[in-house]
Design a protein around this motif. Structure first.
Motif, PDB file in Angstrom:
ATOM      1  N   GLU A   1      -0.485  -4.056  -0.542  1.00  0.00           N
ATOM      2  CA  GLU A   1       0.358  -3.085  -0.339  1.00  0.00           C
ATOM      3  C   GLU A   1      -0.744  -2.971   1.285  1.00  0.00           C
ATOM      4  O   GLU A   1      -0.294  -2.543   1.826  1.00  0.00           O
ATOM      5  CB  GLU A   1      -1.741  -1.669  -1.137  1.00  0.00           C
ATOM      6  CG  GLU A   1      -1.957  -1.098  -0.818  1.00  0.00           C
ATOM      7  CD  GLU A   1      -0.548   0.377  -0.947  1.00  0.00           C
ATOM      8  OE1 GLU A   1      -1.012   1.086   0.009  1.00  0.00           O
ATOM      9  OE2 GLU A   1      -0.227   0.860  -1.352  1.00  0.00           O
TER      10      GLU A   1
ATOM     11  N   SER B   1       2.659  -3.252   3.266  1.00  0.00           N
ATOM     12  CA  SER B   1       3.333  -2.138   3.116  1.00  0.00           C
ATOM     13  C   SER B   1       2.588  -1.360   4.027  1.00  0.00           C
ATOM     14  O   SER B   1       3.633  -0.561   4.608  1.00  0.00           O
ATOM     15  CB  SER B   1       2.780  -1.401   2.233  1.00  0.00           C
ATOM     16  OG  SER B   1       2.106  -0.173   1.616  1.00  0.00           O
TER      17      SER B   1
ATOM     18  N   TYR C   1       6.696  -1.078   5.627  1.00  0.00           N
ATOM     19  CA  TYR C   1       7.723  -0.965   4.185  1.00  0.00           C
ATOM     20  C   TYR C   1       6.555   0.117   3.519  1.00  0.00           C
ATOM     21  O   TYR C   1       5.110   0.098   3.486  1.00  0.00           O
ATOM     22  CB  TYR C   1       8.009  -2.226   3.534  1.00  0.00           C
ATOM     23  CG  TYR C   1       8.936  -2.858   4.527  1.00  0.00           C
ATOM     24  CD1 TYR C   1      10.547  -3.129   4.136  1.00  0.00           C
ATOM     25  CD2 TYR C   1       8.547  -4.416   5.288  1.00  0.00           C
ATOM     26  CE1 TYR C   1      11.250  -4.336   4.604  1.00  0.00           C
ATOM     27  CE2 TYR C   1       9.411  -4.745   5.980  1.00  0.00           C
ATOM     28  CZ  TYR C   1      10.336  -4.666   5.275  1.00  0.00           C
ATOM     29  OH  TYR C   1      10.957  -5.713   6.054  1.00  0.00           O
TER      30      TYR C   1
ATOM     31  N   ALA D   1       5.401   0.957   0.159  1.00  0.00           N
ATOM     32  CA  ALA D   1       5.735   0.016  -0.372  1.00  0.00           C
ATOM     33  C   ALA D   1       6.219  -0.033  -1.991  1.00  0.00           C
ATOM     34  O   ALA D   1       6.494  -1.146  -2.741  1.00  0.00           O
ATOM     35  CB  ALA D   1       3.446   0.394  -1.524  1.00  0.00           C
TER      36      ALA D   1
ATOM     37  N   THR E   1      11.387  -7.724  -0.576  1.00  0.00           N
ATOM     38  CA  THR E   1      12.168  -5.992  -0.208  1.00  0.00           C
ATOM     39  C   THR E   1      13.467  -6.192  -1.695  1.00  0.00           C
ATOM     40  O   THR E   1      14.308  -7.157  -1.890  1.00  0.00           O
ATOM     41  CB  THR E   1      12.913  -5.616   1.128  1.00  0.00           C
ATOM     42  OG1 THR E   1      13.983  -6.857   0.958  1.00  0.00           O
ATOM     43  CG2 THR E   1      12.220  -5.882   2.059  1.00  0.00           C
TER      44      THR E   1
ATOM     45  N   SER F   1       7.525  -1.328  -8.075  1.00  0.00           N
ATOM     46  CA  SER F   1       7.337  -2.422  -7.110  1.00  0.00           C
ATOM     47  C   SER F   1       6.220  -3.079  -8.485  1.00  0.00           C
ATOM     48  O   SER F   1       5.768  -4.988  -7.540  1.00  0.00           O
ATOM     49  CB  SER F   1       5.736  -2.296  -6.077  1.00  0.00           C
ATOM     50  OG  SER F   1       6.880  -1.405  -5.572  1.00  0.00           O
TER      51      SER F   1
END
Length: 150
Positions: free
Chosen positions: A21, A24, A29, A31, A51, A118
């Motif tokens: 988190e 991100s 990016y 999450a 990624t 994720s």
């Protein structure tokens, strides 16, 4: 014979979530475009964040920049510090047997849970208190020494 769950796995998995988190936020990016993999066995522990997209979000290069030693330490410290507070506290930090199958303790969508894509463990086996301690036992958390007094 089934392998027993070790506390280190809950610690690493929760750390992976707060770390992902934070990455991100710092690397830009979403999450949901990052993935985690937790490695835990006798004598070893590791986290892999990568990624999983081929679009523009996967080509920003921000993760590589975050891996420099000074930057990585700052991201880790910030992730742990951020996990010390949840908008759902005190309900969240005092939770027991929450989430799917009752496999989470102090974990909710406001602090530790990630987008389902994720997480390799479908947002289970998470406990924020193992990182930062509880109000009753603030020194019980593995990283409680990094957290500024609450």
């Amino acid at each position: 014979m089934a392998r027993q769950l070790q506390p280190r796995e809950v610690l690493l998995h929760t750390l992976a979530h707060v770390f992902l988190e934070e990455l991100s936020l710092d690397a830009g990016y979403p999450a949901s475009s990052l993935r985690e993999r937790v490695y835990s066995d006798e004598g070893m522990a590791g986290l892999l964040v990568y990624t999983a997209t081929a679009d523009a979000a996967g080509s920003l290069g921000g993760l590589v920049a975050q891996s420099e030693t000074d930057r990585l330490a700052a991201v880790l410290h910030s992730a742990v510090e951020r996990s010390a507070w949840c908008t759902q506290d005190p309900v969240c930090i005092e939770s027991v047997a929450g989430g799917s199958g009752g496999l989470n303790l102090a974990a909710c969508h406001a602090c530790v849970l990630l987008p389902e894509v994720s997480c390799e463990k479908q947002n289970t086996l998470l406990d924020r208190a193992v990182l930062i301690g509880t109000p009753e036992e603030p020194d019980a958390g593995f990283f409680s020494g990094l957290v500024v007094a609450r």
